[in-house]
Design a protein around this motif. Structure first.
Motif, PDB file in Angstrom:
ATOM      1  N   CYS A 182       0.854  -1.181   0.000  1.00 30.43           N
ATOM      2  CA  CYS A 182       0.000   0.000   0.000  1.00 30.43           C
ATOM      3  C   CYS A 182       0.895   1.237   0.000  1.00 30.43           C
ATOM      4  CB  CYS A 182      -0.903  -0.013   1.230  1.00 30.43           C
ATOM      5  SG  CYS A 182      -2.220   1.211   1.202  1.00 30.43           S
TER       6      CYS A 182
ATOM      7  N   THR B  85       1.100   4.955   0.311  1.00 27.91           N
ATOM      8  CA  THR B  85       0.280   6.053   0.811  1.00 27.91           C
ATOM      9  C   THR B  85       1.091   7.345   0.862  1.00 27.91           C
ATOM     10  OG1 THR B  85       0.832   5.855   3.168  1.00 27.91           O
ATOM     11  CG2 THR B  85      -0.827   4.331   2.281  1.00 27.91           C
TER      12      THR B  85
ATOM     13  N   THR C  32       0.217  -4.845   9.705  1.00 27.78           N
ATOM     14  CA  THR C  32       0.680  -3.722   8.899  1.00 27.78           C
ATOM     15  C   THR C  32       2.129  -3.459   9.258  1.00 27.78           C
ATOM     16  OG1 THR C  32      -1.531  -2.743   8.851  1.00 27.78           O
ATOM     17  CG2 THR C  32       0.306  -1.313   8.272  1.00 27.78           C
TER      18      THR C  32
ATOM     19  N   CYS D 191      -5.966  -3.514  -1.707  1.00 30.05           N
ATOM     20  CA  CYS D 191      -5.966  -2.086  -1.385  1.00 30.05           C
ATOM     21  C   CYS D 191      -6.693  -1.322  -2.494  1.00 30.05           C
ATOM     22  CB  CYS D 191      -4.530  -1.593  -1.228  1.00 30.05           C
ATOM     23  SG  CYS D 191      -4.374   0.116  -0.686  1.00 30.05           S
TER      24      CYS D 191
ATOM     25  N   LYS E  54      -5.985   4.083  -2.097  1.00 34.14           N
ATOM     26  CA  LYS E  54      -5.339   3.655  -0.843  1.00 34.14           C
ATOM     27  C   LYS E  54      -6.166   3.982   0.399  1.00 34.14           C
ATOM     28  CE  LYS E  54      -2.211   3.015  -3.897  1.00 34.14           C
ATOM     29  NZ  LYS E  54      -2.255   1.750  -4.659  1.00 34.14           N
TER      30      LYS E  54
ATOM     31  N   ILE F  44      -8.873  -0.996   2.699  1.00 42.61           N
ATOM     32  CA  ILE F  44      -8.248  -2.312   2.585  1.00 42.61           C
ATOM     33  C   ILE F  44      -9.347  -3.357   2.705  1.00 42.61           C
ATOM     34  CG2 ILE F  44      -6.686  -4.014   3.626  1.00 42.61           C
ATOM     35  CD1 ILE F  44      -5.126  -1.855   2.386  1.00 42.61           C
TER      36      ILE F  44
ATOM     37  N   THR G 202      -7.959   2.549   5.809  1.00 49.18           N
ATOM     38  CA  THR G 202      -6.506   2.366   5.856  1.00 49.18           C
ATOM     39  C   THR G 202      -5.841   3.211   6.938  1.00 49.18           C
ATOM     40  OG1 THR G 202      -6.528   1.943   3.472  1.00 49.18           O
ATOM     41  CG2 THR G 202      -4.409   2.416   4.468  1.00 49.18           C
TER      42      THR G 202
END
Length: 308
Positions: free
Chosen positions: A39, A41, A58, A82, A86, A89, A105
């Motif tokens: 992911c 971000t 995570t 994802c 973003k 999830i 997320t």
């Protein structure tokens, strides 16, 4: 970022820079890892890992430092996806008693002490595939099996998150749903176009349906069962057990997007029985890379250059 991520059956997660023989970072998890998702971000890259006990971790990238852990289900986390922006999830298992869960997320990246991450269960069990719409980042389509005859159905949801003061309310609004006809062989693979169409295989045929269940197109470019699909916002690749690969492209004319057949790639063996088949393929605007799995030997990697 020129990074690759691997996980083995012992629960060892590794990060590779694709240049050195040694991993950049290694983390041994308490259980076997069944799913992974990267992911990217605004706060940096993170790796989501789902294990056999229903836990979702995570981790930072590339250090693999622990950020958060949440128990999503009682069974394994088989799917992690994802959303394109973003923001969400999607997590699910293929067990018939599991309801998929969508997490916000940011609540996984910055967990609040003593509080569970913000999430919402989607009321459809026996999920086997799910895809986010590339151009509608809050829309997700789920493929599921239902009933004693294992009928296949598709349901599409639009997700919203509204913040009022310190509280965030998450909702999933069902946009459309339908069941496939009983005579159709249940698909294994699926993909979505603009959020209004679904592409999937059934035996040797490829189908394009609207999210409400209206048949738009049917292709019969393979002689044997389609064993895999690759779908992105530009291309669709179908791979068959007859050792062939077919390339389609999305076209935007009309009310719904449709698929244009582009080319057929086929390996001709020495005998009528195929000795190998294309088990997986990926595509971008310049090339197609596929794995050709041989029945009695090791697999080979094949690349094609695209000239569109």
């Amino acid at each position: 970022m020129h990074l690759a991520f691997t996980a083995d059956l012992e629960g060892t997660v590794k990060v590779w820079n694709c240049q050195d023989a040694e991993a950049l970072a290694t983390l041994t998890m308490p259980q076997a890892c069944f799913s992974m998702e990267i992911c990217l971000t605004k706060d940096g890259p993170f790796l989501m890992v789902g294990n056999s006990e229903g836990d979702m971790y995570t981790l930072t990238v590339p250090e693999l430092r622990h950020v958060s852990k949440v128990n999503a289900f009682k069974y394994s986390v088989d799917l992690l996806h994802c959303s394109p922006d973003k923001k969400w999830i999607f997590a699910s298992g293929t067990h018939q008693n599991i309801l998929p869960v969508v997490f916000l997320t940011e609540s996984l990246l910055t967990p609040a002490e003593g509080k569970s991450p913000l999430s919402l269960s989607i009321p459809y069990s026996s999920c086997c595939r799910a895809c986010w719409a590339p151009r509608r980042p809050s829309r997700i389509t789920v493929m599921y099996r239902r009933g004693s005859f294992r009928k296949t159905g598709f349901t599409t949801f639009e997700l919203t998150a509204e913040r009022t003061g310190d509280r965030t309310d998450i909702q999933a609004h069902q946009v459309a749903a339908f069941l496939l006809p009983p005579h159709m062989e249940s698909p294994v693979w699926m993909g979505v176009g603009d959020g209004n169409v679904i592409v999937f295989e059934s035996g040797p045929a490829l189908f394009l349906f609207t999210i409400s269940g209206h048949l738009l197109q049917r292709f019969e470019d393979h002689q044997r069962t389609i064993g895999n699909l690759w779908v992105d916002s530009v291309h669709v690749l179908s791979m068959s057990m007859d050792d062939s690969l077919h390339l389609y492209m999305w076209e935007e004319e009309g009310r719904y997007p449709y698929l244009k057949s582009c080319c057929h790639l086929e390996h001709v063996g020495r005998d009528s029985a195929p000795s190998c088949y294309v088990s997986k393929a990926i595509c971008d605007n310049m090339s197609i890379v596929c794995v050709v799995s041989r029945l009695r030997e090791s697999s080979i990697l094949v690349m094609y250059s695209l000239r569109m």
